[in-house]
Structure formats: C-alpha cells, structure tokens
Design a protein around this motif. Structure first.
Motif, mmCIF file in Angstrom:
data_model
loop_
_atom_site.group_PDB
_atom_site.id
_atom_site.type_symbol
_atom_site.label_atom_id
_atom_site.label_comp_id
_atom_site.label_asym_id
_atom_site.label_seq_id
_atom_site.Cartn_x
_atom_site.Cartn_y
_atom_site.Cartn_z
ATOM 1 N N ASN A 1 -11.900 -18.820 -14.582
ATOM 2 C CA ASN A 1 -11.257 -19.832 -13.745
ATOM 3 C C ASN A 1 -10.476 -20.847 -14.573
ATOM 4 O O ASN A 1 -9.399 -21.297 -14.178
ATOM 5 C CB ASN A 1 -12.320 -20.552 -12.903
ATOM 6 N N ALA A 2 -11.031 -21.190 -15.751
ATOM 7 C CA ALA A 2 -10.376 -22.191 -16.597
ATOM 8 C C ALA A 2 -9.320 -21.593 -17.522
ATOM 9 O O ALA A 2 -8.479 -22.326 -18.056
ATOM 10 C CB ALA A 2 -11.437 -22.926 -17.441
ATOM 11 N N PHE A 3 -9.375 -20.259 -17.706
ATOM 12 C CA PHE A 3 -8.442 -19.599 -18.618
ATOM 13 C C PHE A 3 -7.131 -19.316 -17.894
ATOM 14 O O PHE A 3 -7.116 -18.956 -16.719
ATOM 15 C CB PHE A 3 -9.068 -18.294 -19.113
ATOM 16 N N GLY A 4 -6.045 -19.434 -18.612
ATOM 17 C CA GLY A 4 -4.733 -19.326 -17.974
ATOM 18 C C GLY A 4 -4.124 -17.947 -17.949
ATOM 19 O O GLY A 4 -2.934 -17.801 -17.625
ATOM 20 N N ARG A 5 -4.899 -16.920 -18.281
ATOM 21 C CA ARG A 5 -4.347 -15.562 -18.309
ATOM 22 C C ARG A 5 -5.344 -14.574 -17.705
ATOM 23 O O ARG A 5 -6.476 -14.905 -17.421
ATOM 24 C CB ARG A 5 -4.022 -15.141 -19.750
ATOM 25 N N PHE A 6 -4.858 -13.306 -17.575
ATOM 26 C CA PHE A 6 -5.746 -12.230 -17.169
ATOM 27 C C PHE A 6 -6.783 -11.972 -18.262
ATOM 28 O O PHE A 6 -6.536 -12.234 -19.443
ATOM 29 C CB PHE A 6 -4.976 -10.922 -16.938
ATOM 30 N N PHE A 7 -7.915 -11.410 -17.873
ATOM 31 C CA PHE A 7 -8.882 -10.939 -18.857
ATOM 32 C C PHE A 7 -8.467 -9.573 -19.395
ATOM 33 O O PHE A 7 -8.608 -9.293 -20.572
ATOM 34 C CB PHE A 7 -10.274 -10.851 -18.213
ATOM 35 N N ASN A 8 -7.988 -8.708 -18.523
ATOM 36 C CA ASN A 8 -7.623 -7.357 -18.956
ATOM 37 C C ASN A 8 -6.166 -7.314 -19.398
ATOM 38 O O ASN A 8 -5.323 -8.082 -18.939
ATOM 39 C CB ASN A 8 -7.861 -6.347 -17.836
ATOM 40 N N GLY A 9 -5.875 -6.419 -20.327
ATOM 41 C CA GLY A 9 -4.495 -6.229 -20.754
ATOM 42 C C GLY A 9 -3.710 -5.430 -19.731
ATOM 43 O O GLY A 9 -4.272 -4.556 -19.060
ATOM 44 N N GLN A 10 -2.442 -5.730 -19.602
ATOM 45 C CA GLN A 10 -1.595 -5.024 -18.646
ATOM 46 C C GLN A 10 -0.210 -4.798 -19.246
ATOM 47 O O GLN A 10 0.250 -5.576 -20.078
ATOM 48 C CB GLN A 10 -1.468 -5.822 -17.342
ATOM 49 N N ILE A 11 0.413 -3.740 -18.790
ATOM 50 C CA ILE A 11 1.812 -3.477 -19.147
ATOM 51 C C ILE A 11 2.593 -3.468 -17.847
ATOM 52 O O ILE A 11 2.387 -2.611 -16.984
ATOM 53 C CB ILE A 11 1.972 -2.145 -19.890
ATOM 54 N N THR A 12 3.454 -4.433 -17.676
ATOM 55 C CA THR A 12 4.211 -4.582 -16.440
ATOM 56 C C THR A 12 5.705 -4.548 -16.737
ATOM 57 O O THR A 12 6.127 -4.557 -17.901
ATOM 58 C CB THR A 12 3.864 -5.919 -15.752
ATOM 59 N N ALA A 13 6.492 -4.533 -15.677
ATOM 60 C CA ALA A 13 7.948 -4.558 -15.844
ATOM 61 C C ALA A 13 8.395 -5.859 -16.506
ATOM 62 O O ALA A 13 9.447 -5.922 -17.151
ATOM 63 C CB ALA A 13 8.621 -4.409 -14.478
ATOM 64 N N ALA A 14 7.592 -6.907 -16.349
ATOM 65 C CA ALA A 14 7.947 -8.207 -16.936
ATOM 66 C C ALA A 14 7.500 -8.334 -18.383
ATOM 67 O O ALA A 14 7.800 -9.330 -19.036
ATOM 68 C CB ALA A 14 7.323 -9.334 -16.109
ATOM 69 N N GLY A 15 6.760 -7.359 -18.879
ATOM 70 C CA GLY A 15 6.327 -7.413 -20.266
ATOM 71 C C GLY A 15 4.870 -7.029 -20.428
ATOM 72 O O GLY A 15 4.155 -6.759 -19.459
#
Length: 526
Positions: free
Chosen positions: A152-166
């Motif tokens: 909740n306090a962290f500003g990112r996903f926990f898991n890694g992802q590869i998306t069209a945005a990067g």
C-alpha cells in the motif's frame, strides 16, 4: 453445574479482535458450557449480536454484568486495573498476559484468588501444543498484513511486467527474521511476484525460506542463534557487527524491508540504523513489525507512519487487528482447543491439570498462587542408538541401489563375469542362425545401455524416465507392421495375429507414455 464462559468487549485502544466467534460458540456449547458475550463485543470484527445469539450465546448488556456472571473469561488483551476489579473472586481468566513484562498484573490477579492461563506462555516446543498456539496464529496474520501495508505504501507493482509502455522491474523485498511472521511475509511477497530475500540468526530456517520462494542471505559469521521456543537469542558482538554490515548492503539494494525480530522479555533489537535508512532509495518502505516493543528500526515511531529521508516507515502496532475477523477466528479456535484439553469429560467443567506439561506451562496463577515461571517441559529424549547409524551412513555407499553411487567392482570378480559372458557368446555364435545373431546383438546392447541410463538415475525421476522410455521402446510397432505386411513371403496367421496385438499395445504404450511424462514434468514447473 456447567460453567459459563464470558467474552467481554476489548477495551484496549485500537483492539478490534474478539476472543471467540459464532462458529466456536457452537463448539463450546457442545462441550457443555454456557457462553455469554458482551453486547457489541464482536462489532469491530464484523460479528453482530444476532449472529452470536443464533449460535446459542447469551448477549449481556454491560461489562460489569458479564464479568460478574462468568466463571471463565476469554479475552485477547490482558485486563486493565478496572477489569481486574470486575473479575469474580476465584474465577478463571484465559488471555494474553505476558507475565515477564507484567509482574504487577500478576500480583493484582493473584489477589483475586483467580486461576489465570496465559496463552502466550504455552510451551511451544510440545508438538501437541501447536493446536493451541495463538502466538503462531497471530504472527502468521501479522506477517501477511505487513506485506499488504508495504504494498500500500510502495509506489510500484510487486511483480515485474513488460508492457507496451515499457518494462517494469519486480520489487525487491528483504525480510529481517524468518520466524512464523517472517515466513508468512516471505510467502505473501513471493506470491505477489517480488524478489524476496531473508535472513535469520537460526541457520535451520534457510530451507524454509527457499521453499517459500525466497533467497536466504547468510551472515558472514558462524554462530548458532536458536534461543528455544521459536525465538532467537541475543547474539555476540562479533555476529551483530557482521549482521549490520549485511543489513547495510541490503538496504542499498532493496525497495522494501520488513523487520520481525523479537527477543522474549526484552526490547526489540535495533537492526536498521538511521544511516541505513538514509542509504535506501527514495520511495522505499520499511515495515517494522516489532514497533510495539520499541522497533527494529531506529527511526520507527510506534503506531505511526512517518517519512524519513524519503523512506516510508510503517510502525503500526495493530497489524493483527487490521485483519480482525480472520485473527479473531484463529484465536477463537486456539482457545477452543485449549478448552478441549481442560474439559475432556465434555460436561462443562474444567480441570486445570498441573501434571500436563502444556497446561502447566500456560498456568501462571493457580487459585491465587503464582506458578510462573513453569519448569521446562519434559521433551522426549533423542535415542542415542539412532544417532550411531546416522554417523555410520557414509559407509553405506558400497551398496548398488538405484540412484546411488557405487565403488568399482573388484578386478577378480569382474574378470570372472566377463569370462563367463564371453564363453556364452561364443557358444551362441557357433550354433545360432545368422539372422538370430543380429537380433541378439541389438538386444544385448539395449540391455547394457538401458542399465547404464536407468540404474544411476535418482529414484524421484523414475516415473517420468520410465514413461518416456516406454514410449520410445514402442518402436516395436514398426517390427509388428513388417510382420503384418512382409516384403517377401506372407507370415503365418498366428504371427500376424501377434503382430496386430503388438501394434495395439505399443500404440497404447506410446501415447500413454508421453502423456504421463508431460503430466509428471508439469508437477515440477511453477
């Protein structure tokens, strides 16, 4: 006459748990007890009066009335001075007490001639006590909730992802302490897709960390840290210095740190210094699960969420209450299991048997007499005879079992075996038909290769290996087809019938072998 179990509303600030839940009320009634619940006791955990009433409990208005009419009181937090005054003289109290930290509370309860069972004093070394172990139940909930608060306090996903945005890298989480709470946090963070690392002073937990998907980070210093009862002990100055160096390195690399280190009867050890916090990346998070005992981080403020040097430090002291419904259900089950031990006759009457190691450990006051601390429980001794074969295990390498290494065969024995085999082959070659020799040669080579391949494979892999070799061996279908439609003279009917049967069985073997192999290999994949 059956005793009445009373469940008052918790009065400690921020405490949302309740000592029993409707499902357990029904079980307590089956043991012969009457159950009374203070009105509104379960509201914070989403258990209404109506649900308790439908389970068979009596709803009592007011704490004074409940305490006065209850023979046994189930609580979560230890009673305050006012509640001690409400306890019936000679009554029984079951709750968290923490006798080492609360000697004055023990004296107050003893003055009421009470019998007090401290659920936190359970001898956790006893295997049969695990069903009553509320500390473990609550620690598991707290470890899970700590990861949720970190996410909740962290500003990112926990898991890694590869998306069209990067590309989004996975979060790196470091867990300081791999007890019950730490292991729960490791499992939760790993399931969310984070890269999880963990450390503990007890080397034996390394395998548990790895099994939950984490990486065990070892301190470059040899010292055993097990303090008994599921806790760690205070380590030497040399170990602590090496540990701080390792923590400082991790602080620079990871995004989230969750600390769980506690030592019974003492303030929480300081593991994360202000300098380590300052070295962390902006936006990082620290969740200090030991905040209620002073915290493992120097900058923790108990009960608060603060931002220091760009790092969010979560110092909540009510992590378990933040999952009040789940934690109440687990705690209620622990108390029910304890009640089963106290009331084996199922007549609504308890027997505090001081000859029972588990009950003796729990009982800190018996009819007004302080019985804490309890003597160490009698654990079954490890037979010395069992240790000797284990020490002699290396000598067993001479065996020739599946998957085990074996020493070379003695030269004389090998020469005799080869001599006998050579004589047999010479006789076969001298008198066998020419066509037979070709088939026999292939057969001998197949036996030799099969032996060398299969015999040295680990037993755990036998099923997938044998299924695929069965499928491959079904090449006999080709031979059967040749017998059905030979290029020259037509084979006799009985040979063709056998060939047809061979094709059917080989086909089943072929497809079934590959299917079983795929299913077996799928079990080893995540």
């Amino acid at each position: 006459m059956p005793l009445t179990i009373g469940v008052p509303r918790e009065v400690f600030a921020g405490e949302k748990r309740v000592a029993t839940v409707p499902d357990v009320v029904e079980k307590l009634i089956k043991l012969g007890f009457k159950v009374a619940v203070e009105s509104g006791a379960g509201d914070a955990a989403n258990f209404s009066n109506d649900v308790y009433r439908s389970a068979g409990a009596e709803i009592v208005e007011g704490a004074a009335t409940l305490w006065a009419t209850s023979d046994i009181v189930f609580k979560v937090r230890g009673p305050n001075a006012e509640e001690v005054g409400l306890l019936r003289e000679g009554g029984t109290l079951v709750s968290f007490i923490w006798p080492a930290q609360n000697p004055e509370l023990l004296q107050q309860l003893a003055s009421r001639k009470a019998t007090v069972l401290a659920i936190d004093a359970l001898p956790r070394q006893l295997s049969r006590a695990q069903k009553m172990d509320a500390l473990t139940s609550m620690a598991g909930v707290a470890g899970y909730r700590a990861v949720i608060e970190a996410a909740n306090a962290f500003g990112r996903f926990f898991n890694g992802q590869i998306t069209a945005a990067g590309k989004i890298p996975p979060a790196k989480v470091f867990i300081a302490g791999a007890g019950v709470a730490g292991l729960a946090a490791i499992g939760t963070a790993a399931s969310l897709g984070a890269i999880v690392r963990a450390n503990d002073t007890r080397a034996e937990v390394a395998d548990q960390v790895v099994s939950l998907g984490g990486e065990f980070v070892k301190v470059d210093y040899e010292e055993e840290g097990s303090g008994g009862g599921g806790y760690a002990k205070v380590m030497s100055d040399g170990f602590q210095q090496a540990q701080r160096a390792m923590y400082a390195k991790q602080a620079k690399e990871v995004d989230i740190i969750i600390t769980t280190a506690l030592i019974p009867g003492k303030p929480a050890p300081k593991l994360i210094t202000a300098e380590m916090v300052q070295s962390m990346k902006p936006g990082s998070v620290i969740v200090d699960m030991a905040a209620e005992q002073g915290g493992n981080c120097e900058l923790t403020e108990p009960g608060q969420v603060v931002v220091k040097h760009g790092v969010t430090i979560v110092g909540y002291t009510d992590l378990v209450s933040r999952l009040s419904r789940q934690s109440s259900a687990l705690y209620a089950n622990n108390l029910f299991r304890l009640t089963e031990e106290l009331c084996k006759t199922k007549d609504g009457i308890i027997n505090v048997n001081m000859d029972d190691d588990a009950i003796r450990g729990l009982t800190v006051i018996k009819e007004g007499g302080i019985t804490w601390p309890a003597p160490a429980p009698k654990l079954p001794a490890t037979p010395l005879a069992a240790a000797k074969p284990a020490a002699a295990a290396p000598a067993a390498k001479k065996g020739h079992g599946h998957g085990s290494s074996s020493e070379p065969m003695a030269g004389q024995k090998m020469a005799i075996m080869f001599g006998v085999a050579a004589v047999l082959f010479l006789l076969i070659g001298a008198y066998a038909p020419a066509k037979f020799l070709g088939h026999f040669t292939v057969f001998v080579l197949a036996c030799f290769v099969g032996y060398m391949v299969v015999w040295n494979v680990k037993p755990a892999l036998h099923t997938p290996l044998m299924s695929v070799t069965n499928a491959i061996s079904s090449i006999i279908a080709i031979g059967a087809l040749v017998q059905i439609a030979p290029s020259g003279e037509l084979s006799p009917l009985w040979i063709r019938s056998l060939a047809i049967g061979g094709i059917v069985l080989a086909t089943i073997n072929m497809f079934g072998g590959f299917a079983v192999t795929q299913r077996m290999l799928a079990m080893f994949r995540k």
